[in-house]
Design a protein around this motif. Structure first.
Motif, PDB file in Angstrom:
ATOM      1  N   LEU A   1       0.890  -1.093   0.030  1.00  0.00           N
ATOM      2  CA  LEU A   1      -0.210   0.106  -0.087  1.00  0.00           C
ATOM      3  C   LEU A   1       0.828   1.258   0.061  1.00  0.00           C
ATOM      4  CD1 LEU A   1      -2.750   1.163   0.096  1.00  0.00           C
ATOM      5  CD2 LEU A   1      -2.751   1.126   2.637  1.00  0.00           C
TER       6      LEU A   1
ATOM      7  N   GLU B   1       0.730   3.944  -3.109  1.00  0.00           N
ATOM      8  CA  GLU B   1       0.602   5.274  -2.876  1.00  0.00           C
ATOM      9  C   GLU B   1       1.758   6.273  -2.988  1.00  0.00           C
ATOM     10  OE1 GLU B   1      -3.300   4.899   0.181  1.00  0.00           O
ATOM     11  OE2 GLU B   1      -1.274   5.545   1.153  1.00  0.00           O
TER      12      GLU B   1
ATOM     13  N   ARG C   1      -6.110  -0.907   1.929  1.00  0.00           N
ATOM     14  CA  ARG C   1      -6.596   0.076   2.483  1.00  0.00           C
ATOM     15  C   ARG C   1      -7.451  -0.076   3.851  1.00  0.00           C
ATOM     16  NH1 ARG C   1      -7.147   3.356  -3.172  1.00  0.00           N
ATOM     17  NH2 ARG C   1      -5.067   4.488  -3.267  1.00  0.00           N
TER      18      ARG C   1
END
Length: 297
Positions: A12, A16, A71
């Motif tokens: 993640l 991102e 998430r």
């Protein structure tokens, strides 16, 4: 293959941040360590999650599909961290206490009120009444009892300690001849010549008095028996006989009754016991309450 939370959170961060190097900086990990986690995650999934694109990365269809799950994992861990922080601050939690009626009414309530004032977010559960043999001791965080419990009867993670000592006295109407004569104590022979108001058989005070009478080589008389402290007070005040109570309880309730010491010259004392978890098994709420008990008002 098993997927680990650290691998998903690493994925993640990289996704991102848009690159392995940028993700490593956010995670404060070395780039080789981050790349190793990504390889392990891709091996567990069984297909590529990203492709290199210039100095960054581009997620594959599988990577885009995995992103919402990662998430949600981060959000869930954040909720757990917030929960842990609230418990650290004693903004939430629980404290389950079992105690005999006498201990609860006259020795615990003021401490519980102090605890509630300091930690209103902690849920308190108090069970009062006779602590019978079928009481599941392991279901309670703390247990206050008038009886000593053998080590073999305690849950493995619990320990018993003497909590406090108090004196037991005879209670009688203020117009009783002994009171009018200014006496401060009374012998067992004199007590047993009078009608006696006894508490219910499972009362700790009753058992202590009965044991003291036996030690004195005498035999108890049973004339009146009531259930509960208030019934004892009313029966004695009405002149039905002499009762027995603890000195500390009498100091707190201010009953319109007189008291005389028993078993002169030493008096009759009893010990109250506390069953609590061993230090390694104590919750924050338990530790806070024990600290409060040890702190003067």
């Amino acid at each position: 293959m098993r997927i680990h939370a650290e691998e998903l959170l690493t994925f993640l961060a990289v996704a991102e941040a848009g690159g392995v190097g940028a993700g490593a900086q956010i995670l404060r990990r070395s780039q080789p360590a981050v790349s190793e986690r990504l390889r392990a995650l891709q091996a567990a999934v069984g297909e590529p999650l990203y492709q290199r694109a210039g100095r960054g990365i581009r997620l594959t269809a599988a990577g885009e599909s995995l992103l919402p799950y990662a998430r949600r994992l981060r959000e869930g861990l954040g909720e757990v961290e917030n929960w842990s922080a609230r418990r650290h601050a004693l903004q939430e939690g629980s404290l389950r206490i079992a105690a005999s009626n006498t201990v609860a009414n006259y020795f615990l309530m003021e401490h519980l009120a102090r605890f509630r004032g300091r930690y209103p977010g902690v849920q308190l559960q108090l069970r009062t009444g006779p602590l019978t043999d079928n009481l599941p001791l392991s279901a309670w965080d703390l247990l206050f009892t008038e009886e000593q419990i053998e080590r073999s009867g305690l849950p493995p993670h619990m320990e018993l300690e003497a909590w406090r000592e108090d004196e037991l006295v005879a209670i009688l109407p203020q117009d009783h001849p002994w009171v009018r004569a200014g006496r401060g104590w009374v012998r067992w022979e004199e007590v047993l010549a009078e009608p006696i108001v006894w508490r219910e058989p499972y009362s700790g005070i009753r058992r202590r008095v009965e044991a003291a009478i036996v030690r004195a080589g005498l035999r108890a008389r049973y004339s009146v028996e009531v259930t509960g402290v208030e019934a004892l007070r009313d029966a004695v005040a009405a002149g039905l006989g002499i009762g027995f109570a603890s000195v500390e309880a009498l100091d707190k309730v201010r009953w319109p009754l007189a008291s005389l010491r028993l078993d002169p010259p030493h008096g009759l004392f009893w010990t109250l016991y506390l069953m609590r978890p061993q230090a390694d098994f104590q919750s924050r709420a338990v530790r806070a309450f024990l600290d409060l008990l040890a702190t003067p008002d």
